[in-house]
Design a protein around this motif. Structure first.
Motif, PDB file in Angstrom:
ATOM      1  N   GLU B 135      69.985  49.646  -3.390  1.00  0.00           N
ATOM      2  CA  GLU B 135      69.916  50.413  -4.647  1.00  0.00           C
ATOM      3  C   GLU B 135      68.635  51.248  -4.771  1.00  0.00           C
ATOM      4  O   GLU B 135      68.510  52.042  -5.681  1.00  0.00           O
ATOM      5  N   ARG B 136      67.685  51.014  -3.882  1.00  0.00           N
ATOM      6  CA  ARG B 136      66.369  51.657  -4.061  1.00  0.00           C
ATOM      7  C   ARG B 136      66.049  52.675  -2.972  1.00  0.00           C
ATOM      8  O   ARG B 136      64.890  53.065  -2.832  1.00  0.00           O
ATOM      9  N   ILE B 137      67.063  53.116  -2.260  1.00  0.00           N
ATOM     10  CA  ILE B 137      66.768  53.946  -1.077  1.00  0.00           C
ATOM     11  C   ILE B 137      66.083  55.270  -1.402  1.00  0.00           C
ATOM     12  O   ILE B 137      65.345  55.804  -0.607  1.00  0.00           O
ATOM     13  N   ASN B 138      66.351  55.784  -2.610  1.00  0.00           N
ATOM     14  CA  ASN B 138      65.762  57.080  -2.933  1.00  0.00           C
ATOM     15  C   ASN B 138      64.492  56.975  -3.778  1.00  0.00           C
ATOM     16  O   ASN B 138      64.059  57.954  -4.382  1.00  0.00           O
ATOM     17  N   HIS B 139      63.935  55.754  -3.823  1.00  0.00           N
ATOM     18  CA  HIS B 139      62.694  55.575  -4.581  1.00  0.00           C
ATOM     19  C   HIS B 139      61.490  55.734  -3.669  1.00  0.00           C
ATOM     20  O   HIS B 139      61.538  55.365  -2.501  1.00  0.00           O
ATOM     21  N   LYS B 140      60.443  56.282  -4.255  1.00  0.00           N
ATOM     22  CA  LYS B 140      59.201  56.417  -3.483  1.00  0.00           C
ATOM     23  C   LYS B 140      58.421  55.104  -3.566  1.00  0.00           C
ATOM     24  O   LYS B 140      58.633  54.322  -4.506  1.00  0.00           O
ATOM     25  N   PRO B 141      57.516  54.852  -2.630  1.00  0.00           N
ATOM     26  CA  PRO B 141      56.773  53.585  -2.615  1.00  0.00           C
ATOM     27  C   PRO B 141      56.155  53.226  -3.970  1.00  0.00           C
ATOM     28  O   PRO B 141      56.190  52.062  -4.382  1.00  0.00           O
TER      29      PRO B 141
END
Lengths: 433, 227
Positions: B135-141
């Motif tokens: 679910e977090r693949i497009n989140h930045k660090p």
């Protein structure tokens, strides 16, 4: 790493610091803009002047003036007594009757005509303005220059002494169709004779026979929009002299050999005391003058680009320091040193490319803006020198040169920081805080 | 089982200013494929130097170090980089590229290995799914928790099918609950996918989660025990 991946990564690094990248790019933009604007205006100016000279100085005619400053072949045709000088310093003068001597020099000479010119005034009921009064043989002059033809009225073949032909701007100074002097009008011609003391105003009344077509530009010897043309015989009596200012020699052809031979014949005939000017020589001189101007202006503009280059170097060194750890990570992930180099150079290519493209567009815009400002006020209306619009010229050489120079300078100044980045040891880079 | 790392009497001396510091004083170590070993030691024991050498980030001063059968002291800069493609690094401070999304960080490792766009995109999604970050693949660090960042780092380390994962204090920067989750993931990768693991830590408890613990002290191996 594939090239598009390298460029993509470089671009992502630029995008992260938009303001900084924008300001760095601005440096390149300004440099390229200055180069393109200056060069395209200069080249446009050169093209305009060359074009206008070609109208006033036909390829198959030579202009002979007193003064042995040199021959046309070495571009020294403007030397000595110069154009329009009645006599050179040595006292040598050209006379109206020399035309027949010149005509007999070579079969390649189809005609020779003398021109006497003085600054003076033309006065009518509606208008009083300063003009240059030329005494010419109407028939021979119209043969030498196609532009000596009437828009309204006629140019008589065997004119009466009181006949005058006027340039289009003498009739219609604003070039808006409102003619102050038309064929059939009487005008007073006046010049100040300073050869006697005290100087006296010489004047007579002439009848306008024809108004010339608008010519534009300026010419040496050729008809001008601000000229007033009276028969040569009348000029001799009006100006009280049979010395002429120049002799126009028309040739059978415009071959370089013909021009060279005839030039030599005429120069030798007058014992080296005349200068012979050809269209070729004037153009060669112009080209050389403009090359120097372009080099000078281009050089100044290039300095601003070098400053931009130093800006790029500076910002990339800062970026390198900030990204030391990132470089360590990339290397730990297996990135080769040359790929790190390529990423940093890629950033400079992107900055240089964007800067060059925007700079070229901006420079072109600036050149056009400058040209329109200059064209509308500076040269156009003032001075009565004829219309003088500059059309900026962006040659493929300037276009590609600017692009190459913009990208080149960016890359060259990025070489050192990129090399330093590529040489970072992964162990040290990863430890960097 | 093939040997993935073999150190034969390796020494490493640094110059600290003008003073030579012997970080490793003749270390012998053999790691086989499928192993889960921890290198344990206090600060200054030489474990970080060991990590740098096993990670092909540095070369030993003397001795021979084989990684995947290659003697790294004979490799130039370029070949060392190529060798590092076979090693999956997981750092204590995650070391993700902040401007890239989780997926792009994982993809980066594969783009360095010249993998095509479509293939690496597919694999990055699969790997992030494996580490539980679908679910977090497009989140930045910056938009991810410490544990999530470490899982992205593990996914990135696995991207190029490495010979082994090299973990540097993998739970040193996360809370204990997250540390437990991260270690569970590492165990799972070792047990179920057969991924070899070399973990460097100063945490005794963590070290004993491995199947074998190598204890270092003053640049030498003090003990090498199967847990």
């Amino acid at each position: 790493m594939k090239t598009y991946d390298v460029l993509g990564y470089s671009f992502s690094a630029i995008k992260l610091r938009k303001l900084r990248a924008g300001l760095t790019t601005l440096g390149v933009i300004i440099g390229i803009m200055a180069i393109v604007a200056l060069l395209s205006i200069t080249q446009g100016l050169q093209a305009t002047i060359t074009d206008q000279l070609n109208q006033g100085l036909s390829a198959n005619s030579l202009i002979v003036v007193a003064g042995g400053g040199g021959t046309n072949q070495n571009g020294g045709g403007f030397g000595g007594g110069g154009i329009g000088g009645g006599a050179d310093s040595s006292g040598f003068s050209l006379y109206v009757n020399y035309t027949s001597e010149i005509e007999s020099l070579s079969s390649n000479i189809t005609g020779a005509l003398a021109i006497i010119q003085r600054s003076g005034y033309v006065e009518s009921e509606n208008l009083n303005r300063s003009v240059t009064i030329y005494g010419v043989d109407y028939d021979a002059y119209s043969h030498a220059y196609g532009t000596f033809s009437a828009a309204t009225g006629t140019i008589p073949t065997n004119p009466q002494d009181n006949v005058v032909v006027i340039g289009s701007r003498v009739s219609d100074p604003s070039q808006n169709g409102s003619q102050f002097i038309v064929p059939g009008n009487g005008v007073s011609l006046l010049w100040l004779n300073a050869s006697v003391l005290p100087p006296v105003n010489e004047t007579y009344t002439a009848q306008v026979s024809g108004v010339l077509e608008a010519i534009g530009g300026f010419g040496i010897g050729g008809p001008s929009d601000t000229g007033v043309y009276i028969p040569i015989s009348k000029a001799e009596s009006f100006f009280g002299t049979d010395q002429c200012d120049m002799i126009i020699v028309t040739l059978a052809n415009s071959d370089k050999d013909t021009i060279a031979n005839v030039t030599k014949l005429i120069t030798d005939h007058f014992g080296g005391q005349v200068s012979v000017i050809s269209a070729d020589a004037v153009q060669a001189l112009l080209t050389s003058v403009f090359s120097t101007i372009q080099l000078f202006l281009g050089g100044i503009a290039a300095i601003s680009l070098l400053v931009a280059g130093i800006g790029i170097m500076n910002i990339m060194i800062v970026s390198l320091i900030e990204r030391t750890r990132e470089i360590g990570i990339l290397k730990a992930l297996g990135m080769k040193s040359r790929t790190v180099l390529a990423i940093f150079l890629g950033e400079s290519v992107i900055i240089g490319l964007i800067g060059a493209i925007v700079g070229i567009i901006g420079g072109w815009g600036l050149a056009n803006l400058t040209a329109s400002v200059l064209g509308s006020g500076f040269f156009g209306g003032g001075g009565g020198g004829g219309s003088f619009a500059i059309t900026p010229l962006l040659t493929p050489e300037v276009l590609l040169g600017a692009l190459g120079f913009g990208v080149g300078v960016s890359v060259i100044f990025a070489l050192y920081p990129a090399w330093r980045a590529s040489k970072l040891k992964p162990v040290d880079a990863l430890r960097y805080e | 089982m093939p040997t993935i790392v073999e150190a034969i009497n390796i020494k490493k001396t640094y110059m600290l200013g003008k003073v030579p510091v012997e970080a490793l004083r003749g270390v012998n170590l053999k790691v086989e494929a499928g192993d889960f070993i921890s290198i344990l030691g206090p600060s200054g024991s030489g474990k970080s130097t060991m990590l740098n050498l096993i990670g092909a980030l540095d070369k030993p001063t003397s001795g021979t170090l084989f990684i995947d059968g290659v003697d790294i002291s004979k490799l130039n800069d370029n070949h060392l980089s190529e060798l590092r493609l076979k090693i999956g690094f997981v750092f204590q401070f995650f070391n993700l590229i902040p401007r890239l999304t989780a997926k792009a960080n994982v993809e980066l490792a594969m783009s360095i290995a010249n993998m095509g766009k479509a293939e690496r995109s597919k694999r990055a999604v699969e790997l992030l799914e494996t580490v539980g970050l679908k679910e977090r693949i497009n989140h930045k660090p910056a938009e991810l928790s410490g544990g999530q960042q470490q899982r992205v780092a593990i996914a990135r380390a696995l991207a190029n099918n490495p010979k082994f994962l090299l973990l540097d204090e993998p739970t040193g920067n996360v809370d204990s609950k997250t540390a437990h989750e991260v270690m569970a993931l590492i165990h799972k990768l070792n047990r179920e996918s057969g991924v070899s693991i070399i973990m460097v830590t100063h945490d005794q408890k963590l070290a004993h989660e491995a199947t074998r613990t190598v204890q270092m002290f003053d640049g030498e191996i003090h003990s090498d025990l199967v847990n």
